[in-house]
Design an enzyme around this catalytic site. Structure first.
Site, mmCIF file in Angstrom:
data_model
loop_
_atom_site.group_PDB
_atom_site.id
_atom_site.type_symbol
_atom_site.label_atom_id
_atom_site.label_comp_id
_atom_site.label_asym_id
_atom_site.label_seq_id
_atom_site.Cartn_x
_atom_site.Cartn_y
_atom_site.Cartn_z
ATOM 1 N N TYR A 124 2.667 54.597 -11.871
ATOM 2 C CA TYR A 124 4.155 54.428 -12.217
ATOM 3 C C TYR A 124 4.439 53.055 -12.051
ATOM 4 C CZ TYR A 124 5.131 59.464 -12.717
ATOM 5 O OH TYR A 124 5.232 60.697 -13.270
ATOM 6 N N LYS A 191 -7.904 62.321 -5.125
ATOM 7 C CA LYS A 191 -8.842 62.481 -5.678
ATOM 8 C C LYS A 191 -9.936 61.534 -5.449
ATOM 9 C CE LYS A 191 -11.108 64.765 -9.132
ATOM 10 N NZ LYS A 191 -11.707 66.098 -9.360
ATOM 11 N N ASP A 224 -7.222 68.715 -7.766
ATOM 12 C CA ASP A 224 -7.700 69.972 -8.674
ATOM 13 C C ASP A 224 -7.747 71.313 -7.917
ATOM 14 O OD1 ASP A 224 -9.572 68.401 -7.474
ATOM 15 O OD2 ASP A 224 -11.069 68.780 -9.228
ATOM 16 N N ASP A 248 4.280 64.114 -8.735
ATOM 17 C CA ASP A 248 5.189 64.403 -10.051
ATOM 18 C C ASP A 248 4.625 65.842 -10.583
ATOM 19 O OD1 ASP A 248 6.951 64.360 -11.981
ATOM 20 O OD2 ASP A 248 5.600 63.126 -13.380
#
Ligand code: NAD
Length: 358
Positions: A124, A191, A224, A248
């Site tokens: 972002y 991740k 995930d 988000d």
């Protein structure tokens, strides 16, 4: 005592839900002096920018704002007013509690998760290189040379930035929040197996800070895996702390666990300044229909009352909202199990019903 608060109605469904929230907040008996400021596409002609300095000054001066959603044109036009506001005011923490209230149509009961999202960096940060521009070509040439990779010349590039400073600040915020509100566990989400130098840094910082909070359980999850686990058994989670983009996405997922976007409040917190707004956007296709659920906006008002130290008013407003939900009579279409619009209440009627229970 009277609180001076900046009120940003926003656009789309924003003005309807902010008006409902303003009315229920006033009904608690807490006194507010609202400073109404406008942002978004509607003020472009007048100010030449969707985020006028006047609006920023108002929030800076008052330290507290109640904000409705603002539309961001996709692909063209200006960048997001919401993202710009968070950056300009350095609202580094986004707090999104997701809690099931009895009676809410949801697949789950007793979910009570707080999403703490880093709010100003990650993908972002707005560092982007448009396909075919000289800037993109330069960067591609540099990376291909330095990294012995082959990025195609027809690529667009968005840069992911994760800093130690901002990771430290957001993880600390999550642990401090957990301690203040007597929550038992913080889960850091990442991740790091793939993005070793960005998510890996976030995770390393989280592990280090966790040691300063031995009273709170710490764990981490790959984003995930977290998504699957949230759908399978959300009650195993308490406070989640995430970089911006995962935050988000996961906040919308968590909203879905507790009855949808109409039930998900939020707060953007910085040093000495806080902006309270729901997770949902401006839902333009419902604008002006007096139809959407104002509860996410009202619950953002509850968060604002707690922030102002008005705990008893916050409890009364939250209980009034919970009672209206539990009775199930005066709720909007999204809260009706069959979504029968004919028997659903209007936005204004929900506000009236909540006021009657305060
Ligand atoms: P959205 O949240 O506006 O709407 C998605 C869908 O969720 C709606 O079509 C509706 O079915 C449902 N929904 C949302 N709010 C609801 C409510 N209060 N009651 C009942 N149902 C509700 O998401 P979007 O369509 O992706 O975004 C629309 C615009 O809002 C975009 O321009 C986007 O950039 C902007 N946006 C702004 C903010 C913000 O101001 N903070 C946040 C998210 C999106």
């Amino acid at each position: 005592m009277s609180y001076k608060v900046t009120l940003i109605p926003g656009d789309g469904i924003g003005p309807e839900v902010t008006e409902a929230a303003r009315r229920v907040l006033e009904a608690t008996g807490v006194s507010f002096r609202w400073e109404v400021v406008q942002v978004g596409a509607g003020v472009m002609a007048k100010y030449g920018t969707p985020l006028p300095e006047e609006a920023l000054q108002s929030v800076r001066k008052n330290g507290v704002a109640l904000k409705g959603p603002v539309t961001t044109p996709i692909g063209t036009g200006f960048r997001s007013v919401n993202v710009a506001l968070r950056k300009e005011l350095e609202l580094y923490a986004c707090l999104r509690p997701c809690k099931t209230y009895p009676g809410v149509p949801s697949l789950y009961k007793n979910v009570d998760i707080v999403v703490v999202r880093e709010n100003i960096e990650d993908l972002y940060a707005g560092i982007e290189f448009e396909r075919g521009t000289p800037e993109a070509a330069n960067l591609i040439k540099h990376i291909n040379g330095a990294k012995k990779v082959k990025i195609g010349s027809d690529s667009g590039i968005s840069i992911k930035v994760i800093s130690e400073t901002n990771s430290r600040r957001i993880v600390k915020y999550a642990f401090d929040y957990a301690r203040r509100y007597k929550r038992g566990k913080v889960t850091a989400v990442h991740k790091a197996n793939i993005m070793k130098f960005s998510d890996g840094l976030f995770l390393a910082v989280a592990r280090e800070i966790a040691k300063e909070y031995p009273d709170i359980v710490f764990e981490d999850r790959l984003v995930d895996n977290l998504s699957m686990q949230l759908v399978k058994e959300p009650r195993q989670f308490d406070v989640l702390v995430l970089p911006n983009l995962y935050g988000d996405i996961i906040s919308d997922l968590c909203a879905g666990l507790v009855g949808g976007l109409g039930m998900a409040p939020g707060a953007n917190i910085g040093e000495g300044v806080a902006v309270f707004e729901p997770t949902h956007g401006s839902a333009p296709r419902y604008a002006g229909q007096n139809k959407v659920n104002p509860m996410a906006m009202m619950l953002s008002g509850v968060l604002m009352l707690r922030h102002l130290g008005e705990a008893s008013a916050a409890d009364r407003l939250e209980n009034a909202i919970a009672t209206v939900i539990a009775e199930g009579k005066t709720v909007t279409y999204d809260m009706k199990p069959e979504r029968e619009a004919a028997e659903a209440a209007k936005t204004v009627q929900v506000a009236d019903a909540v006021i009657a229970k305060i």
